[in-house]
Every structure is written in C-alpha cells, then in structure tokens.
Design a protein around this motif. Structure first.
Motif, PDB file in Angstrom:
ATOM      1  N   LYS A 115      13.244   8.680   8.451  1.00 29.48           N
ATOM      2  CA  LYS A 115      12.763   7.432   7.852  1.00 29.48           C
ATOM      3  C   LYS A 115      13.855   6.368   7.909  1.00 29.48           C
TER       4      LYS A 115
ATOM      5  N   GLU B  30       0.442   7.301  -4.906  1.00 26.77           N
ATOM      6  CA  GLU B  30       1.094   7.999  -3.803  1.00 26.77           C
ATOM      7  C   GLU B  30       2.445   8.591  -4.202  1.00 26.77           C
TER       8      GLU B  30
ATOM      9  N   HIS C   9      12.371  10.317  -1.003  1.00 25.19           N
ATOM     10  CA  HIS C   9      11.097   9.773  -0.539  1.00 25.19           C
ATOM     11  C   HIS C   9      11.183   8.281  -0.235  1.00 25.19           C
ATOM     12  N   ILE C  10      11.495   7.476  -1.246  1.00 21.75           N
ATOM     13  CA  ILE C  10      11.619   6.025  -1.058  1.00 21.75           C
ATOM     14  C   ILE C  10      12.890   5.568  -1.757  1.00 21.75           C
TER      15      ILE C  10
ATOM     16  N   SER D  77       0.810  -1.224   0.000  1.00 22.25           N
ATOM     17  CA  SER D  77       0.000   0.000   0.000  1.00 22.25           C
ATOM     18  C   SER D  77       0.843   1.274   0.000  1.00 22.25           C
ATOM     19  N   GLN D  78       1.974   1.264   0.739  1.00 22.38           N
ATOM     20  CA  GLN D  78       2.790   2.478   0.831  1.00 22.38           C
ATOM     21  C   GLN D  78       3.559   2.780  -0.452  1.00 22.38           C
ATOM     22  N   TYR D  79       3.544   1.838  -1.409  1.00 23.18           N
ATOM     23  CA  TYR D  79       4.262   2.050  -2.659  1.00 23.18           C
ATOM     24  C   TYR D  79       3.325   2.122  -3.859  1.00 23.18           C
ATOM     25  N   LYS D  80       2.028   2.287  -3.617  1.00 24.78           N
ATOM     26  CA  LYS D  80       1.082   2.419  -4.722  1.00 24.78           C
ATOM     27  C   LYS D  80       1.446   3.649  -5.555  1.00 24.78           C
TER      28      LYS D  80
ATOM     29  N   ASP E  23      12.102  14.700   4.216  1.00 25.53           N
ATOM     30  CA  ASP E  23      12.353  13.325   4.666  1.00 25.53           C
ATOM     31  C   ASP E  23      13.850  13.073   4.677  1.00 25.53           C
TER      32      ASP E  23
END
Length: 393
Positions: free
Chosen positions: A176, A74, A136-137, A68-71, A97
């Motif tokens: 993070k 988003e 971010h990621i 879900s956090q990588y949909k 972040d």
C-alpha cells in the motif's frame, strides 16, 4: 434387559466414529495430490485490531463526509493474533498490508489522535526503525497485532517450526502507498503525511525482508521459480499443472502480492524470475498469471470454476466487513465453497464476538468448512474426491 440401551448406544458411537474416519483421506494419496487441489479458509487483513473507541466514535460522527475507502463500517472489525487464527480457527491463509518506511519513523506519529486531543507520538520504538510497517490506514486505523513485516513473518516462522508438517500457508501481501494524507492534502497541517511510493529498490527490499526471516535459499517458501520449472512463463507452467504436490508443500509458505508495488516488482524480473512472491492478477491474460482474484464469488462463481479447471489458483471472499455478520446470509459463502476457489477469505472464521452481547445487531454467522475441517479437497480441481474434509495440520 437393562444392558440393551447401553449396547445400542455403544454401537451407535462406534458407527459414528467409523463414519468420521472415512472422511479423512489417506495421507499418502493426499500428499500426492497437487497444491491447487486444496481449498483453505483465509482471513482478511489478518493483523487488524479495532481502533481506539474515542477515534472510532469521532470518525463515526463525520462518516457522511469521509471518502468511500474510509467509511467507518469498513474499519469496524478485529482479528485474533496469528497463533490463535492458525491453531484455534483452522485458518491457513493470512493477509498482511505493508507500507514502505525506508528511513524509519514515518508511522511513529498517529496524526488522527490530534482530532481527539490525544498525543500523536506512539511511543513505540519499533516504529522508528527502517523497514516495512504493518497497518491498515496510516494516521487513523493503525492498531495492529504486528508493527512490522519482519515481526509478523517471524511469528509465522516460529509457528511453522513448531508444526513442521503443516499444510501450506498462503500469505496475501498487499503493498500500500496511499493514506488519508494522500487523499486530503490539506490535512498536512495536522500532521497527516503522504505515504512513501514504491520504487524498484523498495520492491527488492520486500524480498530482502522475507529472506531475512526465511533465509536466502527460501527453503520454506514456494517461489515462482519452483512452479515455473522448465516452462518459459508462469502461465505455461500453470496450464501444464506444474504445481508442487501437497506433500512437497508441507511446512511451507506461498507469498502472493497485490497493490501498489506490482509494476516495480516485475521490473527486471520477467515472469517473476528470482522473486519470492507471486502476483495476483485480475484475469489469466498475463505471462505471470498463476493467482487470480475474483472477490465476489456470488457473481463470479462460473468464472472462478472455469479458471480453477485450468489449474489457476483463485482467491475469493466469503463475506464482506459488517455484512453477513449482521444479516446471517450464507449465500456468498456457499458460492465461494462451490466455486473451487482455493483461498476463501473471511472476516468471520468465528462469529463476530459482539454477537454474544448484542444479538439483536449481530448474528452468529461464521465461515468454517463442514465438521470444522482444517481444509478440504477442492470440489472443482479434484471433483472426483467430492471436497472431502482434511483434519490433520
């Protein structure tokens, strides 16, 4: 007779100017008000640039299997650089972040590029150096206006030095420590690495980086010690409304942290004694409670108003990623403004740029105060002033 329309137009213009002037509060009275009696607009993940199209489209194709956090919805947004946000769009709060990289090089390779047959090496020397990185990621959503925490803070200090009388800038720092490599360990064979976990030493290092830019005395930073003053805890100081005045806060920054380093940041620093940053808490039950997060203003408007009336600072959100920019729905934004939350976060301080060329998909929704005010007097904590707009720095 021909001069009458001109005279009428002249008096209308003069009347309009006078009316606008009444919306600008007396600067002396404004500066005497407390910091928590402001309301400002902030941006969410303020450093974020859109990922490259090839990787975005690849992930879009496998969106149905992503956590879900990588949909992909988003990840589908982008921001202007800090200078444009501050100067052109009246943003007075930014979110950054940060990931720990004590040895350097942890984020030099972008493993997600291997999914699209692209080189994983970034070629960015700045990423080889030790220090906190901004993204971010890791491995997939890594495009950013600022690669390091220090470079982002340096940009802000340069801007601040050029605008010494500016309203205080709220900096939301999310610490993070998880990424794709933590969520799916099997991806290690493709080079997806787990992130570095925060330790007390790494928590200390955050303050060290802030001081490396703003100086050991933190003269341009409003710290927990400044607010706590003679009180035993931050909570006591907040309930006593011991916030600095707006005048005392001009030209300064307020750092507020959430995320993985919170426990480590508090260790050996009760009530944030000696720390550079405040912490976001989820309620007012902690000795360190000063800033509280209630992201859904539409559902939490009453709760926000209650804690604002008790002198707490609140961060809420006016919108969600790829929601209101498509629907044009202002319900959440209006609730956020009414709530008195001092920090109203948005992804759309200007309309989504795609609305210009894809109007059937994207609306012209945006989040700004009436009359494009820079900030406004808080409608709850300064209710007698009725949320008047502020137009100067």
């Amino acid at each position: 007779m021909k001069s009458i329309p001109f005279l009428l137009l002249f008096f209308i213009l003069i009347s309009g100017c006078k009316k606008e002037q009444t919306d600008i509060p007396d600067q002396t009275l404004l500066n005497e008000m407390k910091l928590n009696q402001l309301q400002i607009i902030a941006s969410h993940n303020s450093y974020h640039k859109h990922m490259n199209d090839a990787l975005f489209n690849f992930l879009k194709g496998i969106d149905f299997i992503l956590p879900s956090q990588y949909k992909i919805a988003e990840l589908d947004y982008a921001h202007e650089n800090f200078y444009d946000q501050l100067d052109r769009y009246n943003v007075r709060g930014l979110e950054i972040d940060i990931y720990a990289d004590p040895s350097g090089g942890h984020f030099f390779h972008r493993a997600g590029n291997s999914l699209i047959q692209k080189p994983t090496a970034s070629g960015i020397d700045e990423l080889k150096k030790p220090g906190f990185k901004v993204l971010h990621i890791p491995d997939i959503d890594f495009e950013t206006h600022y690669y390091t925490f220090k470079s982002s803070l340096t940009a802000l200090k340069i801007w601040s030095d050029a605008h010494p009388n500016h309203l205080p800038i709220f900096l939301h720092i999310e610490t993070k420590e998880t990424g794709v490599g933590d969520a799916v360990s099997l991806l290690g064979i493709l080079g997806f690495k787990p992130c570095v976990k925060f330790t007390p030493a790494l928590a200390d290092a955050i303050d060290e980086e802030i001081k490396s830019v703003f100086g050991n005395n933190l003269d341009k930073v409003i710290t927990p010690d400044d607010v706590r003053g003679k009180y035993a805890t931050l909570k006591e100081a907040v309930l006593a409304n011991n916030w600095p005045s707006i005048g005392e806060s001009r030209g300064k920054f307020i750092f507020v942290m959430e995320g993985g380093a919170k426990e480590e940041y508090l260790q050996n620093h009760p009530s944030l004694n000696g720390r550079a940053m405040f912490l976001y808490t989820e309620n007012d039950m902690h000795p360190e409670s000063a800033f509280i997060i209630y992201n859904d203003a539409d559902k939490k408007e009453d709760s926000i108003q209650m804690v604002v009336q008790q002198n707490y600072m609140v961060r809420t959100r006016a919108d969600g990623i790829n929601k209101q920019n498509k629907t044009g729905d202002y319900t959440q934004q209006q609730a956020a403004f009414r709530s008195g939350a001092q920090i109203v976060s948005t992804d759309y301080y200007r309309p989504d740029p795609r609305s210009k060329t894809r109007a059937t998909e994207f609306s012209n929704y945006s989040c700004q105060f009436p009359n494009a005010a820079l900030a406004r007097i808080n409608p709850i904590s300064a209710a007698d002033r009725q949320g008047i707009g502020i137009f100067a720095e």
